[in-house]
Design an enzyme around this catalytic site. Sequence first.
Site, PDB file in Angstrom:
ATOM      1  N   LYS A 155       6.658  -0.251   7.201  1.00  0.00           N
ATOM      2  CA  LYS A 155       6.120   1.028   6.756  1.00  0.00           C
ATOM      3  C   LYS A 155       7.279   2.015   6.648  1.00  0.00           C
ATOM      4  CE  LYS A 155       2.331   4.267   7.542  1.00  0.00           C
ATOM      5  NZ  LYS A 155       1.130   4.565   8.357  1.00  0.00           N
TER       6      LYS A 155
ATOM      7  N   GLU B 145       3.271  -6.136  12.392  1.00  0.00           N
ATOM      8  CA  GLU B 145       2.747  -7.488  12.165  1.00  0.00           C
ATOM      9  C   GLU B 145       2.120  -7.544  10.772  1.00  0.00           C
ATOM     10  OE1 GLU B 145      -0.743 -10.353  14.124  1.00  0.00           O
ATOM     11  OE2 GLU B 145      -0.480  -8.263  14.748  1.00  0.00           O
TER      12      GLU B 145
ATOM     13  N   LYS C 206     -11.797   4.126   8.606  1.00  0.00           N
ATOM     14  CA  LYS C 206     -12.488   3.881   7.343  1.00  0.00           C
ATOM     15  C   LYS C 206     -12.228   2.438   6.924  1.00  0.00           C
ATOM     16  CE  LYS C 206      -8.607   5.836   4.684  1.00  0.00           C
ATOM     17  NZ  LYS C 206      -8.203   6.891   3.713  1.00  0.00           N
TER      18      LYS C 206
ATOM     19  N   GLY D  82       0.832  -1.196   0.000  1.00  0.00           N
ATOM     20  CA  GLY D  82       0.000   0.000   0.000  1.00  0.00           C
ATOM     21  C   GLY D  82       0.861   1.239   0.000  1.00  0.00           C
TER      22      GLY D  82
ATOM     23  N   GLY E 298       0.672   5.589   0.690  1.00  0.00           N
ATOM     24  CA  GLY E 298      -0.056   6.759   1.173  1.00  0.00           C
ATOM     25  C   GLY E 298       0.670   8.030   0.810  1.00  0.00           C
ATOM     26  N   GLY E 299       0.229   9.117   1.435  1.00  0.00           N
ATOM     27  CA  GLY E 299       0.824  10.409   1.115  1.00  0.00           C
ATOM     28  C   GLY E 299       2.264  10.533   1.536  1.00  0.00           C
TER      29      GLY E 299
ATOM     30  N   ASP F 252      -8.968   8.709  11.392  1.00  0.00           N
ATOM     31  CA  ASP F 252      -9.067   8.233  10.010  1.00  0.00           C
ATOM     32  C   ASP F 252      -9.609   6.800   9.971  1.00  0.00           C
ATOM     33  OD1 ASP F 252      -8.921   8.572   7.285  1.00  0.00           O
ATOM     34  OD2 ASP F 252      -6.823   7.981   7.135  1.00  0.00           O
TER      35      ASP F 252
END
Length: 381
Positions: A41, A88, A134, A19, A21-22, A132
């Site tokens: 990340k 994880e 969602k 994934g 993101g910004g 956030d």
Amino acid sequence: MPPDSVLLADRYRLGEVLGTGGVAQVRRARDVLLARDVAVKLFKPGEDLADAHRIDNEIRALAGLSHPGLVTVFDADPGGEEPYVVLELIEGRTLRDRVADGPMSVDDVRRVGGALADALAHVHARGLVHRDVKPSNILLDADGLPRLADFGLVRFTDGASLTKTGLVVGTAAYLSPEQVRGEEVTEAADVYALGLVLLECLTGHREYEGAEVEAAVARLHRPPVVPDDLPFDLVRLLSRMTSLSAARRPSARECAEALLTPAADPPTLVVERPQRRPRGLLAAASIVVLISAIGTGISAWNSATSTGSEPPETTAPTAPASTVPRTAEITPTPVAVQPTAPAVAPPPVQAVNKGKPAGPAGSDNSGKGNPGKGKGKRDGT
């Protein structure tokens, strides 16, 4: 970003991108030291100092959390040239992918929503607001259990805001009304967003569609539509969670309890019943009614016998056997009633014979004592 052939921190071999993101990218990696797959990340700090603070906030927040409904943190390096955090790895899909297949059952929504609400309660108890919530930030493992992820917009409730004036952070379709109005954001904003997520799981479509501004402002003009064919307790809970007023929304802990322990039956109208009278009073009242009925029957009997007519039949109400104690039974005293003797006809009146009444020979039955009259005269009288 480091190439795949390079070991990050001489330990994590990077793999495919999971994934983007910004300010960060999530990649699959292999921990060569512990021989396990993880998620790394990788942050891309810019020149804005707020971005660096936000990265530091996220790492510190994740490191201080430990809950089955949250992604576990294994390692982190917020201060290096390439900040990263090792998480994880959840083998599964996002809740957004699941909703794309169609609406979920009420039982599944209760289970997923209860777990997420419990995780949010843990986050809020440590002074954090996610900001956030969602479907795409909720991961489902192989057993279908949810994990709340992506704390990139997390905020400490007791810390200074890192958001620029006039800038709204979050995803437009799930913003709370106070976020849209630019007001103070509290834990109630996460509860509102979770309410919209659960509603989307039940209906299969996003409540506020359209462009970002249109979707964000729509909630200020109308509340979300909660289907009325849902269980009553779920309709009431979702309506409260998505209330325009933050003060009316339940806490995340209350949401978890309501979802995980639903009401067994729909509410019914409670009618206050009159207080039951004591058994002694009921028995006494029954005795009074019985005595009154007996007295009425006796009076009717006396009246009937005095007029020579048959007494009317009187049925006295009988008190329930369970309500009249045996010691309170009353046997009416028999009343002797003297029947009126039939009228005796007087003897016939004999006619008075002005002549001599019949009688024995030689006697004077006139009753007048008439010695002067006889068959002959007496000498010397």
